[in-house]
Design a protein around this motif. Structure first.
Motif, short mmCIF file in Angstrom:
data_model
loop_
_atom_site.label_atom_id
_atom_site.label_comp_id
_atom_site.label_asym_id
_atom_site.label_seq_id
_atom_site.Cartn_x
_atom_site.Cartn_y
_atom_site.Cartn_z
N TYR A 134 -0.60 -0.14 -4.50
CA TYR A 134 -2.00 0.27 -4.60
C TYR A 134 -2.33 1.25 -3.49
O TYR A 134 -1.60 1.37 -2.50
CB TYR A 134 -2.91 -0.96 -4.51
N THR A 135 -3.46 1.93 -3.66
CA THR A 135 -3.93 2.85 -2.62
C THR A 135 -5.25 2.33 -2.05
O THR A 135 -5.82 1.36 -2.56
CB THR A 135 -4.18 4.25 -3.21
N THR A 136 -5.72 3.00 -1.03
CA THR A 136 -6.95 2.57 -0.35
C THR A 136 -8.09 2.35 -1.34
O THR A 136 -8.84 1.38 -1.23
CB THR A 136 -7.37 3.64 0.67
N GLU A 137 -8.20 3.26 -2.30
CA GLU A 137 -9.32 3.19 -3.21
C GLU A 137 -9.25 1.97 -4.14
O GLU A 137 -10.26 1.50 -4.66
CB GLU A 137 -9.39 4.48 -4.05
N GLN A 138 -8.02 1.48 -4.38
CA GLN A 138 -7.85 0.36 -5.31
C GLN A 138 -7.89 -0.99 -4.62
O GLN A 138 -7.70 -2.03 -5.25
CB GLN A 138 -6.48 0.50 -6.01
N ILE A 139 -8.13 -0.94 -3.31
CA ILE A 139 -7.90 -2.14 -2.49
C ILE A 139 -8.80 -3.31 -2.89
O ILE A 139 -8.43 -4.47 -2.72
CB ILE A 139 -8.07 -1.77 -0.99
N ARG A 140 -9.97 -3.03 -3.43
CA ARG A 140 -10.91 -4.10 -3.72
C ARG A 140 -10.45 -5.00 -4.87
O ARG A 140 -10.61 -6.21 -4.81
CB ARG A 140 -12.30 -3.54 -4.07
N SER A 141 -9.92 -4.37 -5.90
CA SER A 141 -9.63 -5.17 -7.09
C SER A 141 -8.15 -5.31 -7.42
O SER A 141 -7.71 -6.34 -7.91
CB SER A 141 -10.35 -4.55 -8.30
N TYR A 142 -7.36 -4.27 -7.13
CA TYR A 142 -5.99 -4.27 -7.61
C TYR A 142 -5.16 -5.48 -7.16
O TYR A 142 -4.55 -6.16 -8.00
CB TYR A 142 -5.28 -2.96 -7.24
N LYS A 196 0.86 -1.16 0.00
CA LYS A 196 0.00 0.00 0.00
C LYS A 196 0.91 1.22 0.00
O LYS A 196 1.92 1.26 0.70
CB LYS A 196 -0.85 -0.02 1.27
N GLN A 237 -6.16 -8.68 -8.97
CA GLN A 237 -5.86 -8.59 -10.40
C GLN A 237 -4.36 -8.68 -10.67
O GLN A 237 -3.91 -9.36 -11.59
CB GLN A 237 -6.39 -7.26 -10.99
#
Lengths: 358, 358
Positions: free
Chosen positions: B242-250, B210, B253
């Motif tokens: 990745y950042t907090t906002e990308q945590i779901r998919s990055y 992160k 993937q």
DNA sequence: TCCGATTTGTTCGTATGTATG
DNA sequence: GCATACATACGAACAAATCGG
């Protein structure tokens, strides 16, 4: 200030007059008020009377005074109200979710959330309530401790009523207290769970229940109710009962000793998921398998229910949803929109893989 | 009252004189004070001056007055101090444990715990801080939000200092702020984790970190540091950020696409246990096995680390212990016993079954 | 830098109203 | 009804801080 037949003291009238101006925004933060002498002559008051009015406004935080400079309008003091939340536990099981739900709503509505837990100890509960009563707490969301036992702290609840501090009980309530509450239908929950096992063909079903809280008592009642509907008599040898203090060893021991005697039960209905895991371990340690040899159902759909290889069939607890509704309700009680909300969440069975057809 | 060369106003002197009597217990709760007129003649003051002193005492809660009856000593008002706790999350991962640790100590010490979370959103953090600044908060334990990014809320922290409100940061701190903190050695943590993999023979090691909090930046640094000590050059293709906002998919993937290219990494170092589970799922969905095909290490030793079949090798986070120490420290700061505590917990590797020798 | 006007702070005095016992 | 106690309201004087000239 303008009404000669107003019976209120003059300094009250002046105070309210000025307060209104501030609230309406006629006086902006930092703006200078009319000087004491001017106000006095303007309204035909003595300076002393004007000072009395200003003193109270200062005390309430509406204005501040600076010697030699004048009197000024304060920045609006957001004096957030505080709502205390007192649950039995905070860090385990379904409690983090409940608290998150409460926090979400209270925070958005601008309230402070004051948090404490009782560790299911009535003495700690008494201590917390005493603290809250002697402080500026505006409302209280509480999960009663050992709700099935005598309510030794009932005096504190009466004091809350006397002081006009609204409180809302979650998960359980004291029968001898006419309080607002938010609970789930515990009786229906174990009824559904037991009924599910009965439909799968189970007839020799054990139960394991907590006896010192109302949830435990009700869940046990639902268990017996379902058995009765199938014409199965109560068999006390198949039912284990324990209290908070016995929680570490009793459930495990009870199941192990039960499994060593024939005929074994084919299924176990558990007070909650945590107990279900104890049961699961006891079954494993007897060299048996779930659900092949024995089926089990949990209760609450906690994170534990899906944490192990065996995903537990269980009853859904509203958790964060209940937390949010509790927060909405307590705010409504605080603002006088509702009196004493009472709500019972219907139960819902979640079928996973811990039960099998026989 | 007795000192003619005391420059303080007479009503201040009288107020303090009476306050002392109340605090010392010479005047018991409910006991009647000397009447205004008597006090005036006793100390050679005008009645107005006496009233001014009594008015302030009433306002501070020491006394109450009843028209026609007299002035009485109040019951001692236990005005507990409130300590706010502001973390990024409250219901998931290691946060319930941290909060429980804090609650345990603060509750025992008689402080209120005011809880809120920022959801890792700097705007929410600003909102909470603004609230706390305009209220009666006595101290603050805070986990900074997005600590690796520019500290847009630095003004609020400066205001805390100006107002003399002590605050303690946990898990991370802002480099441009000279604050007290309690963190773990994140760099050493991933160093240990990576070193462990290197010792097991892994050479092609991927990392997933992160980038918007200081913990992530430090953990990545420890990862590179260990590789460097083994003479392995940095390979940006193997490092996901990745950042907090990308945590779901990055994270998911990133790993999936990496596994579809040869040569595959033989191990993955993860920012935390939660990401490790995403990685675990990605590996499974590619038809591979942990640790047989790929080893993974997590971080924090959260409940997730042992919740699945694969028990994660991970780094211990002090959790409740850190919470307790944070509470002890903030109380000490509040009472003036320590100035600005700073402590770094050494890291410790917990070896379970998610890594294998190659 | 000092002066004077303004403004709030402190302290005295006096009178009357109103609730309590 | 009466004494006592706090509440409201008036007036006056001086002190101390601020600010513009």
């Amino acid at each position: 200030m303008f009404d000669p037949n107003n019976s209120a003291p003059k300094y009250h009238q002046l105070r309210e007059y000025l307060k209104e101006q501030i609230i309406r925004g006629d006086l902006l933060p930092g703006e200078k008020l009319t000087s004491e002498n001017t106000l006095a002559s303007q309204f035909n008051l003595s300076r002393h009377t004007v000072r009395q009015a200003l003193g109270e406004l200062e005390n309430e935080g509406y204005i501040y005074r600076e010697k030699g400079r004048g009197t000024f309008c304060s920045r609006p003091k957001i004096n957030a109200q505080s709502i205390a939340v007192l649950t039995t536990y905070i860090s385990d099981y379904i409690f983090p979710s409940i608290i998150r739900g409460i926090e979400e709503i209270l925070s958005a509505a601008g309230y402070n959330l004051i948090l404490a837990n009782t560790n299911n100890d009535k003495a700690k509960e008494a201590l917390c309530l005493e603290n809250y009563l002697s402080q500026k707490i505006d409302a209280l969301i509480i999960e009663p401790t050992k709700s099935a036992l005598e309510n030794s702290n009932i005096n504190y609840y009466h004091l809350l009523e006397v002081k006009g501090i609204p409180y809302l009980m979650i998960n359980a309530f004291y029968p001898d207290l006419d309080s607002a509450y938010l609970i789930m239908d515990d009786t229906q929950g174990t009824y559904l769970a037991t009924h599910h096992l009965l439909q799968l063909g189970h007839r020799r079903i054990a139960g394991l229940f907590k006896t010192d809280d109302l949830q435990g008592v009700k869940r046990q009642a639902g268990f017996f109710s379902a058995l009765k509907d199938y014409g199965i008599p109560e068999n006390s040898a198949l039912v284990g009962q324990y209290t908070t203090e016995q929680i570490r060893s009793y459930p495990y021991q009870f199941i192990r000793s039960m499994l060593q005697k024939e005929p074994r039960p084919t299924a176990v209905v558990c007070y909650n998921d945590q107990i279900a895991l104890d049961v699961l371990e006891a079954i494993r340690n007897e060299g048996l398998k779930v659900p092949d040899d024995i089926s089990i159902v949990g209760y609450d759909d906690s994170p534990l229910a899906t944490a192990t290889e065996i995903k537990l069939t269980t009853i859904r607890h509203p958790k964060a949803k209940m937390g949010r509704q509790a927060a909405y309700n307590i705010v409504d009680m605080l603002t006088g929109h509702i009196e004493k909300p009472r709500f019972v969440y219907p139960s819902e069975l979640i079928i996973r893989s811990s039960c099998r057809n026989i």
